[in-house]
Design a protein around this motif. Structure first.
Motif, PDB file in Angstrom:
ATOM      1  N   LYS A 146       0.838  -1.204   0.000  1.00 53.72           N
ATOM      2  CA  LYS A 146       0.000   0.000   0.000  1.00 53.72           C
ATOM      3  C   LYS A 146       0.867   1.246   0.000  1.00 53.72           C
ATOM      4  N   GLY A 147       0.502   2.186  -0.835  1.00 52.95           N
ATOM      5  CA  GLY A 147       1.173   3.471  -0.871  1.00 52.95           C
ATOM      6  C   GLY A 147       2.556   3.453  -1.493  1.00 52.95           C
ATOM      7  N   TRP A 148       2.884   2.416  -2.295  1.00 54.83           N
ATOM      8  CA  TRP A 148       4.218   2.338  -2.898  1.00 54.83           C
ATOM      9  C   TRP A 148       4.331   3.304  -4.070  1.00 54.83           C
ATOM     10  N   HIS A 149       5.467   4.026  -4.104  1.00 51.07           N
ATOM     11  CA  HIS A 149       5.760   4.962  -5.187  1.00 51.07           C
ATOM     12  C   HIS A 149       7.199   4.756  -5.624  1.00 51.07           C
ATOM     13  N   LYS A 150       7.443   4.883  -6.890  1.00 53.31           N
ATOM     14  CA  LYS A 150       8.801   4.839  -7.422  1.00 53.31           C
ATOM     15  C   LYS A 150       9.495   6.146  -7.042  1.00 53.31           C
ATOM     16  N   GLY A 151      10.762   6.063  -6.667  1.00 54.82           N
ATOM     17  CA  GLY A 151      11.514   7.268  -6.320  1.00 54.82           C
ATOM     18  C   GLY A 151      12.305   7.097  -5.042  1.00 54.82           C
ATOM     19  N   GLN A 152      12.766   8.199  -4.516  1.00 53.96           N
ATOM     20  CA  GLN A 152      13.576   8.197  -3.309  1.00 53.96           C
ATOM     21  C   GLN A 152      12.725   8.497  -2.080  1.00 53.96           C
ATOM     22  N   ALA A 153      12.983   7.763  -1.017  1.00 55.01           N
ATOM     23  CA  ALA A 153      12.276   7.979   0.247  1.00 55.01           C
ATOM     24  C   ALA A 153      12.768   9.263   0.907  1.00 55.01           C
ATOM     25  N   ASP A 154      11.875   9.947   1.582  1.00 54.10           N
ATOM     26  CA  ASP A 154      12.224  11.153   2.337  1.00 54.10           C
ATOM     27  C   ASP A 154      12.534  10.786   3.786  1.00 54.10           C
ATOM     28  N   TRP A 155      13.309  11.651   4.428  1.00 56.17           N
ATOM     29  CA  TRP A 155      13.562  11.507   5.855  1.00 56.17           C
ATOM     30  C   TRP A 155      12.365  12.048   6.620  1.00 56.17           C
ATOM     31  N   MET A 156      11.966  11.344   7.673  1.00 54.34           N
ATOM     32  CA  MET A 156      10.889  11.787   8.558  1.00 54.34           C
ATOM     33  C   MET A 156      11.501  12.058   9.928  1.00 54.34           C
ATOM     34  N   ARG A 157      11.070  13.119  10.570  1.00 52.54           N
ATOM     35  CA  ARG A 157      11.639  13.525  11.855  1.00 52.54           C
ATOM     36  C   ARG A 157      10.841  12.958  13.035  1.00 52.54           C
ATOM     37  N   VAL A 158      11.590  12.573  14.064  1.00 52.88           N
ATOM     38  CA  VAL A 158      11.006  12.102  15.313  1.00 52.88           C
ATOM     39  C   VAL A 158      11.617  12.934  16.430  1.00 52.88           C
ATOM     40  N   MET A 159      10.772  13.584  17.208  1.00 52.13           N
ATOM     41  CA  MET A 159      11.254  14.344  18.364  1.00 52.13           C
ATOM     42  C   MET A 159      11.502  13.377  19.523  1.00 52.13           C
ATOM     43  N   ILE A 160      12.578  13.613  20.230  1.00 54.58           N
ATOM     44  CA  ILE A 160      12.931  12.762  21.366  1.00 54.58           C
ATOM     45  C   ILE A 160      12.552  13.496  22.644  1.00 54.58           C
ATOM     46  N   HIS A 161      11.779  12.831  23.481  1.00 57.68           N
ATOM     47  CA  HIS A 161      11.332  13.447  24.735  1.00 57.68           C
ATOM     48  C   HIS A 161      12.545  13.790  25.586  1.00 57.68           C
ATOM     49  N   GLU A 162      12.435  14.882  26.322  1.00 57.40           N
ATOM     50  CA  GLU A 162      13.563  15.361  27.122  1.00 57.40           C
ATOM     51  C   GLU A 162      13.974  14.385  28.219  1.00 57.40           C
ATOM     52  N   ASN A 163      13.111  13.446  28.581  1.00 57.30           N
ATOM     53  CA  ASN A 163      13.467  12.445  29.592  1.00 57.30           C
ATOM     54  C   ASN A 163      14.440  11.396  29.065  1.00 57.30           C
ATOM     55  N   PHE A 164      14.629  11.355  27.755  1.00 53.39           N
ATOM     56  CA  PHE A 164      15.533  10.382  27.154  1.00 53.39           C
ATOM     57  C   PHE A 164      16.904  11.015  26.946  1.00 53.39           C
ATOM     58  N   ASP A 165      17.935  10.385  27.503  1.00 54.84           N
ATOM     59  CA  ASP A 165      19.278  10.794  27.112  1.00 54.84           C
ATOM     60  C   ASP A 165      19.607  10.038  25.825  1.00 54.84           C
ATOM     61  N   TYR A 166      20.711  10.387  25.202  1.00 58.14           N
ATOM     62  CA  TYR A 166      21.039   9.798  23.899  1.00 58.14           C
ATOM     63  C   TYR A 166      21.169   8.285  23.976  1.00 58.14           C
TER      64      TYR A 166
END
Length: 137
Positions: A22-42
């Protein structure tokens, strides 16, 4: 009547056999951003995201110091658990320099005439991003 049912059955089997991701397209994938909660250290964010990813994907490269991880190409798993060898998926994780955001790229290649064609799936990409966002909040 019997012929109509047989023809209809063959049509349904062919349609299911030709179903694609489902939702397949020819081409390059984009980067999607995920915010990290401040309670998480690296360290915790990296290990948590990696734990989630390794549940579904075999990993090819992990570089914790560089904030980077990439899965190997894995055949797409249908909802019934069976592998679809016409599609393969690879997920890449990349942390920004200050380790407050995680970028996720989900590539989906399709096998067309014995060649893998680069592409992406909006559905799979959002699902991967949402799963990672869910564990990092």
């Amino acid at each position: 009547m019997v012929c109509s049912c047989i023809v209809a059955g063959i049509f349904v089997m062919l349609a299911l056999g030709c179903a694609s991701v489902k939702g397949w397209h020819k081409g390059q994938a984009d980067w999607m951003r995920v915010m990290i909660h401040e309670n998480f250290d690296y360290d915790k964010a990296f290990s948590t995201a990696l734990d989630l990813l390794t549940e579904k994907y075999e990993m090819e490269m992990i570089n914790k110091d560089g904030g980077y991880a990439r899965s190997a190409w894995n055949y797409y798993r249908k909802s019934n658990g069976m592998s679809d060898k016409k599609f393969r998926v690879r997920v890449t994780l990349k942390f920004n320099h200050d380790r407050t955001q995680l970028s996720v790229k989900t590539e989906v290649q399709k096998l067309i005439r014995d060649e893998w064609v680069n592409g992406y799936s909006d559905v799979i990409g959002r699902q991967v991003r949402d799963d990672i966002q869910g564990v990092l909040q």
